[in-house]
Design a protein around this motif. Structure first.
Motif, PDB file in Angstrom:
ATOM      1  N   GLN A   1       5.911  16.989  10.177  1.00  0.00           N
ATOM      2  CA  GLN A   1       5.669  18.431  10.110  1.00  0.00           C
ATOM      3  C   GLN A   1       5.754  18.991   8.694  1.00  0.00           C
ATOM      4  OE1 GLN A   1       8.259  20.337  12.898  1.00  0.00           O
ATOM      5  NE2 GLN A   1       7.325  19.382  14.643  1.00  0.00           N
ATOM      6  N   TRP A   2       5.730  18.134   7.676  1.00  0.00           N
ATOM      7  CA  TRP A   2       5.692  18.614   6.300  1.00  0.00           C
ATOM      8  C   TRP A   2       4.407  18.134   5.675  1.00  0.00           C
ATOM      9  CZ3 TRP A   2      10.617  16.007   7.233  1.00  0.00           C
ATOM     10  CH2 TRP A   2      11.636  16.902   7.509  1.00  0.00           C
ATOM     11  N   GLU A   3       3.781  18.969   4.881  1.00  0.00           N
ATOM     12  CA  GLU A   3       2.590  18.579   4.164  1.00  0.00           C
ATOM     13  C   GLU A   3       3.045  17.941   2.857  1.00  0.00           C
ATOM     14  OE1 GLU A   3      -1.810  19.045   3.730  1.00  0.00           O
ATOM     15  OE2 GLU A   3      -0.531  19.584   5.387  1.00  0.00           O
ATOM     16  N   ILE A   4       2.790  16.650   2.694  1.00  0.00           N
ATOM     17  CA  ILE A   4       3.208  15.952   1.488  1.00  0.00           C
ATOM     18  C   ILE A   4       2.072  15.085   0.980  1.00  0.00           C
ATOM     19  CG2 ILE A   4       5.678  15.916   1.974  1.00  0.00           C
ATOM     20  CD1 ILE A   4       5.381  13.140   3.096  1.00  0.00           C
ATOM     21  N   ALA A   5       2.010  14.933  -0.325  1.00  0.00           N
ATOM     22  CA  ALA A   5       1.012  14.041  -0.907  1.00  0.00           C
ATOM     23  C   ALA A   5       1.526  12.618  -0.772  1.00  0.00           C
ATOM     24  CB  ALA A   5       0.794  14.399  -2.364  1.00  0.00           C
ATOM     25  N   MET A   6       0.667  11.744  -0.308  1.00  0.00           N
ATOM     26  CA  MET A   6       1.064  10.347  -0.145  1.00  0.00           C
ATOM     27  C   MET A   6      -0.050   9.461  -0.673  1.00  0.00           C
ATOM     28  SD  MET A   6       2.859  10.314   3.593  1.00  0.00           S
ATOM     29  CE  MET A   6       3.773   8.830   3.280  1.00  0.00           C
ATOM     30  N   THR A   7       0.333   8.429  -1.360  1.00  0.00           N
ATOM     31  CA  THR A   7      -0.623   7.428  -1.802  1.00  0.00           C
ATOM     32  C   THR A   7      -0.926   6.511  -0.631  1.00  0.00           C
ATOM     33  OG1 THR A   7       0.241   7.511  -4.041  1.00  0.00           O
ATOM     34  CG2 THR A   7      -0.977   5.546  -3.444  1.00  0.00           C
ATOM     35  N   SER A   8      -2.163   6.082  -0.530  1.00  0.00           N
ATOM     36  CA  SER A   8      -2.559   5.185   0.554  1.00  0.00           C
ATOM     37  C   SER A   8      -3.370   4.039  -0.027  1.00  0.00           C
ATOM     38  CB  SER A   8      -3.393   5.951   1.579  1.00  0.00           C
ATOM     39  OG  SER A   8      -3.834   5.092   2.607  1.00  0.00           O
ATOM     40  N   MET A   9      -3.115   2.842   0.472  1.00  0.00           N
ATOM     41  CA  MET A   9      -3.916   1.686   0.068  1.00  0.00           C
ATOM     42  C   MET A   9      -4.011   0.725   1.237  1.00  0.00           C
ATOM     43  SD  MET A   9      -1.264  -0.448  -2.446  1.00  0.00           S
ATOM     44  CE  MET A   9      -1.746   0.502  -3.824  1.00  0.00           C
ATOM     45  N   SER A  10      -5.087  -0.028   1.241  1.00  0.00           N
ATOM     46  CA  SER A  10      -5.262  -1.015   2.309  1.00  0.00           C
ATOM     47  C   SER A  10      -4.327  -2.195   2.063  1.00  0.00           C
ATOM     48  CB  SER A  10      -6.715  -1.499   2.344  1.00  0.00           C
ATOM     49  OG  SER A  10      -6.991  -2.282   1.195  1.00  0.00           O
ATOM     50  N   ALA A  11      -4.108  -2.981   3.084  1.00  0.00           N
ATOM     51  CA  ALA A  11      -3.279  -4.173   2.953  1.00  0.00           C
ATOM     52  C   ALA A  11      -3.883  -5.124   1.920  1.00  0.00           C
ATOM     53  CB  ALA A  11      -3.130  -4.861   4.307  1.00  0.00           C
ATOM     54  N   ARG A  12      -5.179  -5.213   1.860  1.00  0.00           N
ATOM     55  CA  ARG A  12      -5.849  -6.064   0.873  1.00  0.00           C
ATOM     56  C   ARG A  12      -5.580  -5.556  -0.539  1.00  0.00           C
ATOM     57  NH1 ARG A  12     -11.387  -8.971   1.110  1.00  0.00           N
ATOM     58  NH2 ARG A  12     -10.720  -8.938   3.257  1.00  0.00           N
ATOM     59  N   GLU A  13      -5.718  -4.237  -0.751  1.00  0.00           N
ATOM     60  CA  GLU A  13      -5.428  -3.665  -2.071  1.00  0.00           C
ATOM     61  C   GLU A  13      -3.961  -3.881  -2.446  1.00  0.00           C
ATOM     62  OE1 GLU A  13      -8.603   0.041  -2.051  1.00  0.00           O
ATOM     63  OE2 GLU A  13      -6.700   0.228  -0.983  1.00  0.00           O
ATOM     64  N   PHE A  14      -3.084  -3.716  -1.472  1.00  0.00           N
ATOM     65  CA  PHE A  14      -1.662  -3.935  -1.711  1.00  0.00           C
ATOM     66  C   PHE A  14      -1.404  -5.371  -2.162  1.00  0.00           C
ATOM     67  CE2 PHE A  14       2.468  -5.369  -0.061  1.00  0.00           C
ATOM     68  CZ  PHE A  14       3.317  -4.515  -0.743  1.00  0.00           C
ATOM     69  N   ASN A  15      -1.982  -6.336  -1.450  1.00  0.00           N
ATOM     70  CA  ASN A  15      -1.788  -7.746  -1.793  1.00  0.00           C
ATOM     71  C   ASN A  15      -2.348  -8.082  -3.171  1.00  0.00           C
ATOM     72  OD1 ASN A  15      -0.435  -8.466   0.555  1.00  0.00           O
ATOM     73  ND2 ASN A  15      -2.339  -8.833   1.662  1.00  0.00           N
ATOM     74  N   GLN A  16      -3.427  -7.417  -3.561  1.00  0.00           N
ATOM     75  CA  GLN A  16      -4.043  -7.695  -4.850  1.00  0.00           C
ATOM     76  C   GLN A  16      -3.289  -7.061  -6.013  1.00  0.00           C
ATOM     77  OE1 GLN A  16      -8.069  -6.358  -4.241  1.00  0.00           O
ATOM     78  NE2 GLN A  16      -8.681  -8.273  -3.263  1.00  0.00           N
ATOM     79  N   ASP A  17      -2.559  -5.969  -5.766  1.00  0.00           N
ATOM     80  CA  ASP A  17      -1.865  -5.276  -6.862  1.00  0.00           C
ATOM     81  C   ASP A  17      -0.542  -4.684  -6.376  1.00  0.00           C
ATOM     82  OD1 ASP A  17      -1.278  -4.180  -9.307  1.00  0.00           O
ATOM     83  OD2 ASP A  17      -3.093  -2.946  -9.444  1.00  0.00           O
ATOM     84  N   VAL A  18       0.407  -5.561  -6.096  1.00  0.00           N
ATOM     85  CA  VAL A  18       1.725  -5.131  -5.625  1.00  0.00           C
ATOM     86  C   VAL A  18       2.406  -4.256  -6.679  1.00  0.00           C
ATOM     87  CG1 VAL A  18       4.021  -5.928  -4.920  1.00  0.00           C
ATOM     88  CG2 VAL A  18       1.981  -7.119  -4.113  1.00  0.00           C
ATOM     89  N   SER A  19       2.217  -4.570  -7.949  1.00  0.00           N
ATOM     90  CA  SER A  19       2.841  -3.789  -9.025  1.00  0.00           C
ATOM     91  C   SER A  19       2.392  -2.331  -8.995  1.00  0.00           C
ATOM     92  CB  SER A  19       2.515  -4.397 -10.388  1.00  0.00           C
ATOM     93  OG  SER A  19       3.092  -5.673 -10.498  1.00  0.00           O
ATOM     94  N   ALA A  20       1.107  -2.090  -8.739  1.00  0.00           N
ATOM     95  CA  ALA A  20       0.609  -0.713  -8.655  1.00  0.00           C
ATOM     96  C   ALA A  20       1.260   0.013  -7.485  1.00  0.00           C
ATOM     97  CB  ALA A  20      -0.910  -0.700  -8.509  1.00  0.00           C
ATOM     98  N   ALA A  21       1.438  -0.673  -6.362  1.00  0.00           N
ATOM     99  CA  ALA A  21       2.085  -0.060  -5.199  1.00  0.00           C
ATOM    100  C   ALA A  21       3.527   0.290  -5.519  1.00  0.00           C
ATOM    101  CB  ALA A  21       2.004  -0.998  -4.001  1.00  0.00           C
TER     102      ALA A  21
END
Length: 96
Positions: free
Chosen positions: A13-33
């Protein structure tokens, strides 16, 4: 600080900005996550559906400190007097 991945969603119930990435993107760049999670929660999607959230340890500890277990949430501190009215039931033989 931001990443190329980003959505705005409504969570708890709160409007918050959240980063989203696919599991593939996450696996390719864990440091960015991990970098993104120091600023805001990172939603990791699997087949287009939200699957996981990566949080900084500080944010996790803050959320955990704010939470209560189910018994605490349901317990009442004040005693409440409850006297339900007697139920009036008129029984009769069924017409068959």
């Amino acid at each position: 600080m931001g990443t190329p991945y980003g959505i705005v969603g409504t969570y708890l119930q709160w409007e918050i900005a959240m980063t989203s990435m696919s599991a593939r993107e996450f696996n390719q760049d864990v440091s960015a996550a991990k970098r993104a999670a120091t600023v805001e929660p990172v939603v990791i999607t699997d087949r287009g559906e939200d699957a996981f959230v990566l949080l900084s340890i500080d944010e996790y500890r803050r959320l955990k400190a704010d939470s209560q277990d189910l018994v605490s949430r349901l317990s009442m501190d004040d005693e409440i007097e409850f006297e339900p009215a007697p139920l009036q039931v008129n029984l009769r033989v069924a017409d068959l």
